[in-house]
Each structure stands twice: as structure tokens, then as C-alpha cells.
Design a protein around this motif. Sequence first.
Motif, PDB file in Angstrom:
ATOM      1  N   GLY A  90     -12.724   1.234  30.822  1.00 26.11           N
ATOM      2  CA  GLY A  90     -13.134   0.002  30.183  1.00 26.11           C
ATOM      3  C   GLY A  90     -12.120  -0.446  29.152  1.00 26.11           C
ATOM      4  O   GLY A  90     -10.984   0.026  29.118  1.00 26.11           O
ATOM      5  N   GLN A  91     -12.540  -1.375  28.313  1.00 32.82           N
ATOM      6  CA  GLN A  91     -11.662  -1.863  27.271  1.00 32.82           C
ATOM      7  C   GLN A  91     -12.444  -2.060  25.987  1.00 32.82           C
ATOM      8  O   GLN A  91     -13.611  -2.444  26.012  1.00 32.82           O
ATOM      9  N   ALA A  92     -11.794  -1.772  24.869  1.00 32.24           N
ATOM     10  CA  ALA A  92     -12.411  -1.993  23.569  1.00 32.24           C
ATOM     11  C   ALA A  92     -12.342  -3.480  23.243  1.00 32.24           C
ATOM     12  O   ALA A  92     -11.293  -4.102  23.389  1.00 32.24           O
ATOM     13  N   VAL A  93     -13.477  -4.047  22.831  1.00 33.64           N
ATOM     14  CA  VAL A  93     -13.531  -5.482  22.585  1.00 33.64           C
ATOM     15  C   VAL A  93     -13.776  -5.827  21.119  1.00 33.64           C
ATOM     16  O   VAL A  93     -13.521  -6.949  20.696  1.00 33.64           O
ATOM     17  N   ASP A  94     -14.285  -4.871  20.347  1.00 29.99           N
ATOM     18  CA  ASP A  94     -14.588  -5.189  18.949  1.00 29.99           C
ATOM     19  C   ASP A  94     -14.878  -3.897  18.194  1.00 29.99           C
ATOM     20  O   ASP A  94     -14.938  -2.811  18.780  1.00 29.99           O
ATOM     21  N   THR A  95     -15.076  -4.023  16.893  1.00 31.66           N
ATOM     22  CA  THR A  95     -15.418  -2.897  16.034  1.00 31.66           C
ATOM     23  C   THR A  95     -16.572  -3.306  15.133  1.00 31.66           C
ATOM     24  O   THR A  95     -16.569  -4.407  14.576  1.00 31.66           O
ATOM     25  N   ALA A  96     -17.571  -2.430  15.017  1.00 32.91           N
ATOM     26  CA  ALA A  96     -18.705  -2.676  14.127  1.00 32.91           C
ATOM     27  C   ALA A  96     -18.624  -1.703  12.954  1.00 32.91           C
ATOM     28  O   ALA A  96     -18.104  -0.591  13.081  1.00 32.91           O
ATOM     29  N   TYR A  97     -19.175  -2.121  11.816  1.00 32.22           N
ATOM     30  CA  TYR A  97     -19.060  -1.323  10.596  1.00 32.22           C
ATOM     31  C   TYR A  97     -20.432  -1.095   9.959  1.00 32.22           C
ATOM     32  O   TYR A  97     -21.343  -1.908  10.106  1.00 32.22           O
ATOM     33  N   ALA A  98     -20.541  -0.003   9.232  1.00 31.55           N
ATOM     34  CA  ALA A  98     -21.735   0.284   8.451  1.00 31.55           C
ATOM     35  C   ALA A  98     -21.307   1.056   7.215  1.00 31.55           C
ATOM     36  O   ALA A  98     -20.274   1.727   7.219  1.00 31.55           O
ATOM     37  N   ALA A  99     -22.085   0.971   6.154  1.00 27.87           N
ATOM     38  CA  ALA A  99     -21.715   1.660   4.926  1.00 27.87           C
ATOM     39  C   ALA A  99     -22.953   2.022   4.128  1.00 27.87           C
ATOM     40  O   ALA A  99     -24.030   1.447   4.320  1.00 27.87           O
ATOM     41  N   ALA A 100     -22.812   2.976   3.232  1.00 27.30           N
ATOM     42  CA  ALA A 100     -23.900   3.377   2.345  1.00 27.30           C
ATOM     43  C   ALA A 100     -23.292   3.874   1.043  1.00 27.30           C
ATOM     44  O   ALA A 100     -22.189   4.414   1.021  1.00 27.30           O
ATOM     45  N   THR A 101     -24.011   3.685  -0.047  1.00 23.49           N
ATOM     46  CA  THR A 101     -23.536   4.105  -1.367  1.00 23.49           C
ATOM     47  C   THR A 101     -24.691   4.685  -2.178  1.00 23.49           C
ATOM     48  O   THR A 101     -25.791   4.132  -2.163  1.00 23.49           O
ATOM     49  N   ILE A 102     -24.443   5.786  -2.864  1.00 19.12           N
ATOM     50  CA  ILE A 102     -25.409   6.324  -3.820  1.00 19.12           C
ATOM     51  C   ILE A 102     -24.661   6.737  -5.079  1.00 19.12           C
ATOM     52  O   ILE A 102     -23.471   7.063  -5.033  1.00 19.12           O
ATOM     53  N   ASP A 103     -25.352   6.703  -6.205  1.00 18.32           N
ATOM     54  CA  ASP A 103     -24.807   7.186  -7.466  1.00 18.32           C
ATOM     55  C   ASP A 103     -25.432   8.535  -7.795  1.00 18.32           C
ATOM     56  O   ASP A 103     -26.652   8.714  -7.642  1.00 18.32           O
ATOM     57  N   ILE A 104     -24.617   9.472  -8.211  1.00 19.52           N
ATOM     58  CA  ILE A 104     -25.095  10.801  -8.565  1.00 19.52           C
ATOM     59  C   ILE A 104     -24.687  11.106 -10.003  1.00 19.52           C
ATOM     60  O   ILE A 104     -23.741  10.515 -10.535  1.00 19.52           O
ATOM     61  N   THR A 105     -25.411  12.016 -10.638  1.00 17.22           N
ATOM     62  CA  THR A 105     -25.056  12.450 -11.983  1.00 17.22           C
ATOM     63  C   THR A 105     -25.083  13.966 -12.058  1.00 17.22           C
ATOM     64  O   THR A 105     -25.840  14.618 -11.347  1.00 17.22           O
ATOM     65  N   PHE A 106     -24.242  14.499 -12.923  1.00 19.75           N
ATOM     66  CA  PHE A 106     -24.257  15.930 -13.219  1.00 19.75           C
ATOM     67  C   PHE A 106     -23.852  16.115 -14.681  1.00 19.75           C
ATOM     68  O   PHE A 106     -23.168  15.256 -15.266  1.00 19.75           O
TER      69      PHE A 106
END
Length: 275
Positions: A254-270
Motif C-alpha cells: 500500500g501507500q502512506a497517505v497521511d499522519t494522525a496525531y494525539a497528545a496528552a499532558t499531566i503535571d506532577i509534583t515531588f
Amino acid sequence: MKGVRNTSLLYIIPLIAILAIPILCGNVYAVTRSSSGGTYVTWGHIYPPGGTYHYHTIGYFAWAAQWEDSFSHDGDGEIYMGGSEGTTSWYCGGQQWWSQPNQIMYKIEVIKIKDLTTQTEYTDPNIIYSHVYFHDGYVRPQGSPYVDTIVNLLWAIVQTKTGFSFPNPFQLISSYTSVGNSYGEITVYGSGSLSEFKTYVKFSYTGTSGFNSTHTYEVTCRLTWWASFSIWVEGGLQGRNPIEGEGIISPESGQAVDTAYAAATIDITFTVTPS
């Protein structure tokens, strides 16, 4: 487990389903916190040409994190991050489509330091970056002795939420890749459907900002995952693989036609306590 609790998650793009549960795993040192979650990833296109815009669920992006709640000035903290990309296939417009895992980016950035003894907060990167040092980190594409518990659960989340069937990624434990050391911020990349990132954290009270070794400090870091999926479509007659069997569609056909993205962010403390 004492010291373990969920932290709120910010799902950036895209978001259809939310899952946040604690991870039950052994402590690395004295106390740990854990957080995990996932989201379905969608990709849209217009079909037929000139028609309507519609979406397909192309996979599931899941993540997990574990970090040490407290360590001393002369000790080291640890931060673990895991990421998984579950992919799938679908049929649209008389053609077979499928997604493939591409890359996961891991980023840790110091965003605030608070002196708990004097209640003074510092947010200037020119100050806070020089006091937090990430060192001896590594990226592992498939699994590690300490993080297998995290990512095994993460992997189970993907299967439970999607019903996708995957091979066991821990049948072959892969080698790790060392990453560079950095003050204040560190960014690394993992490949494949499953990867992990671990780094040690060292706190320094020396410098021009007046930090004191007898004080206790609270450090806030932002953890970010960024994942990408390649979108593939069969190539017609050339999509038939004579080696694997008539009509079998493979990435090579086949052939690659596109790219999809996803992301996530969390803040942590120590907290960093006097030696």
C-alpha cells in the motif's frame, strides 16, 4: 498503596473516550504516585470526492507515568513514562485502510519550584532550570524490569477499551538506548507500538537564587506524550501479495497517505527534603 493517587489529565487532541485509573505497582523507593489514561484516535477525510467529511477510529493511544514522591538533596528521584499505540484497519470507498504506529515523543519540563520553608515560588526558567538535572535516562522500545508492570496494565487498557488483538510485546525484551543529560527539560523519542522512558532526577540547591540546603522544596514538572500514526491505503492490484496469499494487504503493498496525531499532558509534583 500509600502515597498513590490519581492526577488530573489533560487530553489535547483528539478525545473521544477518557479512562483514568490508578496503577498498582511496587514502590521504587519509599513513596510513588501513578497516573494513566488513554484516548481513541480519529482521522477524517472527505469521501467520495466532493462528498462529506467523515471520521474513522484509527487506533488507541494510551500512556502511563510513575514518579517518586520525595527524595533528599543528596539523593535521586526517578520518573517513568510509558506509551502505547494500538492500531486497526477499516474499509472505506471500496479500499482497505489501516494505521501503523509511528513515533512517541516524551518530554519532561520543570515549570515551578516552591520553597515550602519560606512559601516562595519560582517560575522563571532561568532560575528553576538550573536546579533540576535529568541524568542517566534511557528509552526502551519494548519493556524494562521496573516499568513492565506499568505498561502491561497500559497494554491491557488498550485491549479492554478497543478489543484490538496484539501480540505480547514482552515476549522479547529489547535493549535500551541511553539519552543525554539535561537541565530543566528533556525530550526523547520512542519508536514502535510500545515504548518507555526513564530518567533520574537530581536537585541542586546551589546557585544564585538563594536556595538553602536546610529548606524543603516542591518541584512541579510537566510530562507530555506526543504520538503519531501513519495512515495507509491499499494500492489496488499492486495491493495483492503473491507471497502471503491472494488478496492479502500488507504495508509493503500500500501507500502512506497521511499522519494522525494525539497528545496528552499531566503535571506532577515531588518534594526534595534536606539531606
